[in-house]
Design a protein around this motif. Structure first.
Motif, short mmCIF file in Angstrom:
data_model
loop_
_atom_site.label_atom_id
_atom_site.label_comp_id
_atom_site.label_asym_id
_atom_site.label_seq_id
_atom_site.Cartn_x
_atom_site.Cartn_y
_atom_site.Cartn_z
N VAL A 36 -45.80 -5.98 16.15
CA VAL A 36 -45.27 -4.77 15.51
C VAL A 36 -44.86 -5.07 14.07
O VAL A 36 -43.97 -5.89 13.83
CB VAL A 36 -44.07 -4.23 16.32
CG1 VAL A 36 -43.33 -3.15 15.53
CG2 VAL A 36 -44.53 -3.68 17.66
N ALA B 268 -42.40 1.72 20.17
CA ALA B 268 -42.70 0.48 20.89
C ALA B 268 -41.45 -0.38 21.03
O ALA B 268 -41.20 -0.98 22.09
CB ALA B 268 -43.81 -0.30 20.18
N ALA C 56 -39.27 -1.38 24.52
CA ALA C 56 -39.44 -2.80 24.88
C ALA C 56 -38.29 -3.33 25.73
O ALA C 56 -37.12 -3.08 25.45
CB ALA C 56 -39.55 -3.63 23.60
N VAL D 33 -42.81 -7.30 22.76
CA VAL D 33 -42.94 -6.84 21.38
C VAL D 33 -42.53 -7.98 20.45
O VAL D 33 -41.42 -8.50 20.55
CB VAL D 33 -42.06 -5.59 21.13
CG1 VAL D 33 -41.80 -5.38 19.64
CG2 VAL D 33 -42.72 -4.36 21.73
#
Lengths: 234, 234
Positions: free
Chosen positions: A9, A26, A30, A95
């Protein structure tokens, strides 16, 4: 059991508002996040998305000392990748945060290289420092049929001179202690007055000015931008 | 009366989720938005942020015919800038949408050049097609002390050869009808097997593959990426 997915990310240049909607979501979803962090002080990439992070999740900081040679950094990413791998094997998506964009000079590459053969991968691009710097000075990076060269300030004078000459758009990264040398070089090339200096783009203490007005003690992550293209359309 | 502010907004490569939180909020708050649009069909940049646009606002489409020479395009941006100027003078902020990033080959530059001397300007960077393409192939653009060259496929073979040789990271934009020529050139340089082709990055019909597997009829906005750097760390 299904293995988890590795999600790289990009957190962008620093302003939490310059995170994409997809990256923010995201991070919010996570259960496990990993990120590089200095040996003293907080992780910059984590600080950018701090407001999205859910409490109670697992965090895997990868402690990268500020001044470090190549071999120890590799050992740190080996260890980080191992911890991430354990969580992926347990079925958790992980992530991995990365300042700027994960694949444009991004630290995520080291984790990607270690795990991509064995796990599903998704990469969410981020705003680069380079485009944030251009936004700060309100000046184009490149247009139309231009060519652009991006180079580190650590290059030799001769290498810099050649790279700068060959392109219309020029970005010189990691200026730091090279700032005087860059000023001298660009002055010699007749380009000093067109060059801009930017540090901390998008942050409250952003500094964006002509290179002639830049501080002598430029931070490592500062940038020089220069547009030499045809600007008759400007 | 206070004049309005000109706000250039990068809408990213196509996926509405790849718009930044800041850009999304700016569009949602806008009472006036302007954007380039083709003479038939819908505006791509507008379509990306369509769900953020408030009903009842003023919209200023700038109709740019698909195939156009330089002079008529300038006339279109002259007219668009005039309409935007009228709204700024009435005190409205005007959001100008731009695919990708406003200052990286972005159409916003034409409006910026016409209005920046007379109005307050804010620019919100966007995810570039280039970083979205790298995300699609899970491969780094540049790392560490690499140099990167970005060039249009319209360059001569000799120009391309020189630019490709001089950098570790290579992005060739606007591939379109040049795809066969690029394949031949890269094959001749011994680099064909390492090159990737990407079109429609981040969209449902994204195509990301080895350049050897790319279609003959590549669209104008497609890209070739190549990483020639030291990848012993991979």
């Amino acid at each position: 059991m299904t293995k988890g997915k590795l999600i790289g990310v990009g957190t962008g240049p620093g302003d939490p508002e310059l995170v994409t909607r997809k990256a923010w979501a995201a991070v919010a979803a996570a259960k496990v996040i990993a990120y590089p962090a200095p040996d003293s002080g907080i992780s910059f990439s984590r600080s950018i998305v701090a407001d999205a992070i859910t409490e109670g999740g697992v965090e895997i900081p990868m402690i990268v000392p500020m001044r470090i040679g190549r071999a120890p950094a590799q050992a740190i990413y080996d260890e980080g990748a191992k911890q991430i791998k354990d969580k992926l094997d347990e079925g958790f998506d992980v992530v991995v945060l990365c300042e700027g964009d994960p694949l444009f000079f991004g630290s995520f590459m080291y984790i990607l290289a270690r795990l991509r053969d064995d796990y599903d991968v998704e990469i969410i691009p981020g705003i680069t420092a380079m485009t944030a710097c251009a936004s700060a000075i309100h000046h184009p990076l490149v247009a139309r049929e231009d060519m652009m060269s991006i180079m580190p300030a650590t290059m030799s004078d001769e290498g810099l001179r050649q790279a700068i000459s060959s392109a219309q758009g020029v970005a010189i990264m990691k200026v730091g202690r090279h700032i005087s040398r860059l000023r001298t070089l660009l002055d010699d090339m007749g380009l000093l007055d067109e060059a801009y200096y930017i540090s901390h783009a998008s942050l409250p203490h952003q500094n964006a000015c002509k290179l002639t007005d830049a501080p002598e003690d430029a931070p490592y992550f500062s940038m020089v931008l220069l547009y030499k293209g045809n600007d008759e359309w400007l």
